[in-house]
Design an enzyme around this catalytic site. Structure first.
Site, PDB file in Angstrom:
ATOM      1  CG  ASP A   1      54.871  57.397  37.488  1.00 40.65           C
ATOM      2  OD1 ASP A   1      55.526  58.362  37.049  1.00 40.65           O
ATOM      3  OD2 ASP A   1      54.889  57.050  38.684  1.00 40.65           O
TER       4      ASP A   1
ATOM      5  CE  LYS B   1      52.047  58.081  41.102  1.00 39.85           C
ATOM      6  NZ  LYS B   1      52.332  57.035  42.117  1.00 39.85           N
TER       7      LYS B   1
ATOM      8  CG  ASP C   1      59.953  61.260  39.405  1.00 35.64           C
ATOM      9  OD1 ASP C   1      60.429  62.361  39.714  1.00 35.64           O
ATOM     10  OD2 ASP C   1      59.858  60.321  40.194  1.00 35.64           O
TER      11      ASP C   1
ATOM     12  N   GLY D   1      68.005  62.823  36.964  1.00 38.37           N
ATOM     13  CA  GLY D   1      68.300  61.861  35.903  1.00 38.37           C
ATOM     14  C   GLY D   1      67.131  61.646  34.962  1.00 38.37           C
ATOM     15  CD1 TRP D   2      63.078  59.930  37.611  1.00 41.08           C
ATOM     16  CD2 TRP D   2      63.155  58.714  35.741  1.00 41.08           C
ATOM     17  NE1 TRP D   2      62.884  58.614  37.964  1.00 41.08           N
ATOM     18  CE2 TRP D   2      62.927  57.851  36.827  1.00 41.08           C
ATOM     19  CE3 TRP D   2      63.238  58.179  34.465  1.00 41.08           C
ATOM     20  CZ2 TRP D   2      62.780  56.472  36.676  1.00 41.08           C
ATOM     21  CZ3 TRP D   2      63.100  56.805  34.303  1.00 41.08           C
ATOM     22  CH2 TRP D   2      62.871  55.974  35.403  1.00 41.08           C
TER      23      TRP D   2
END
Length: 275
Positions: free
Chosen positions: A54, A99, A109, A182-183
């Site tokens: 992220d 992560k 994402d 959507g990402w």
């Protein structure tokens, strides 16, 4: 903090500045990014050891600012984020973990958060290998997360199949989360902005996925023009029409139609989603 919304919002402000011809928005975006970046390339509040994909997203604004202003601090800060990706843990096929504390996991994402930056890095350095790595992430996601029945994508995949949400056979999560799709959708068209048209072989896999995904989205579009939060369970109690994902799909469809990645036949569904 230096998190994905920082760059996401500042990129939106920068785009708005171009769209309306008002430099104040771009200046605000620059001031905000500058508040994090030291002359030596250190990024305030950023912790590389988290290996959090992220935190790469805001690097796209660094790339914009470097191209526009040429200040060395932006180049150094880009190198700071690039160093994380160089050491970032990956699945056996090379997909980036979401992560450090989410081991063996590929999330939709993360494709958005990291891959346009990595592709941009490859273009800056004339290093096609980095661009290939970024494109491959989309293909790995398609392999493990796409539902062959609906063409929609499940949110996450655990290669180790140890998470409570992971299917014991496939390792993927149980539901199609609209914002996750959507990402991924936004990342597709943003990547095509980054990779030069001359790199036809690198662009080809993404150009093939765009109409495939667009058709699946149109099939899942509600009569109101928007999409449900859990896309494959529209009639379930508690499910609802979700605004942010619908905006993401509108962005994807509108950009793909305007760039010529989708035919004009998709325009009516795009306008229905927008209005």
């Amino acid at each position: 903090s230096w998190m994905y919304p920082t760059g996401l919002l500042m990129q939106a402000m920068d785009d708005l500045s171009t769209a309306v011809g008002d430099s104040r928005f771009a200046e605000f975006a620059k001031r905000t990014i500058d508040s994090y970046v030291a002359e030596d390339g250190t990024i305030r509040t950023y912790e590389a050891g988290q290996y959090n994909i992220d935190n790469i997203n805001s690097g796209k604004m660094l790339q914009r600012l470097l191209a526009r202003h040429g200040e060395p601090k932006y180049s150094r800060a880009i190198d700071t984020l690039a160093a994380q990706l160089a050491d970032h843990p990956r699945t056996s096929e090379g997909a980036f973990w979401h992560k450090q504390r989410y081991p063996h996991q590929l999330w939709l994402d993360g494709v958005y958060m990291g891959m346009p930056f990595l592709a941009g890095l490859g273009v800056m350095e004339a290093d096609d290998h980095k661009v290939e790595e970024a494109v491959r992430e989309f293909l790995i996601a398609r392999t493990h997360l796409r539902d062959s029945r609906t063409g929609l994508y499940y949110h996450a995949w655990d290669e180790a199949k140890k998470q409570t949400w992971a299917d014991s056979k496939t390792g993927r999560s149980r539901h199609v989360w609209a914002r996750g799709v959507g990402w991924y959708a936004m990342a597709l068209v943003d990547m095509l902005d980054v990779i030069p048209p001359s790199k036809t072989e690198l662009r080809a896999p993404l150009l093939a996925i765009v109409p495939e995904l667009a058709e699946s989205l149109i099939q899942a579009q509600d009569a109101t023009g928007v999409w449900f939060q859990i896309m494959d369970m529209p009639g379930e109690p508690g499910n609802y029409r979700e605004a942010s994902a619908s905006a993401m799909f509108t962005y994807f469809l509108a950009k793909a139609v305007s760039r010529g990645y989708l035919p004009e036949s998709f325009k009516s569904a795009t306008l229905k989603a927008y209005t």
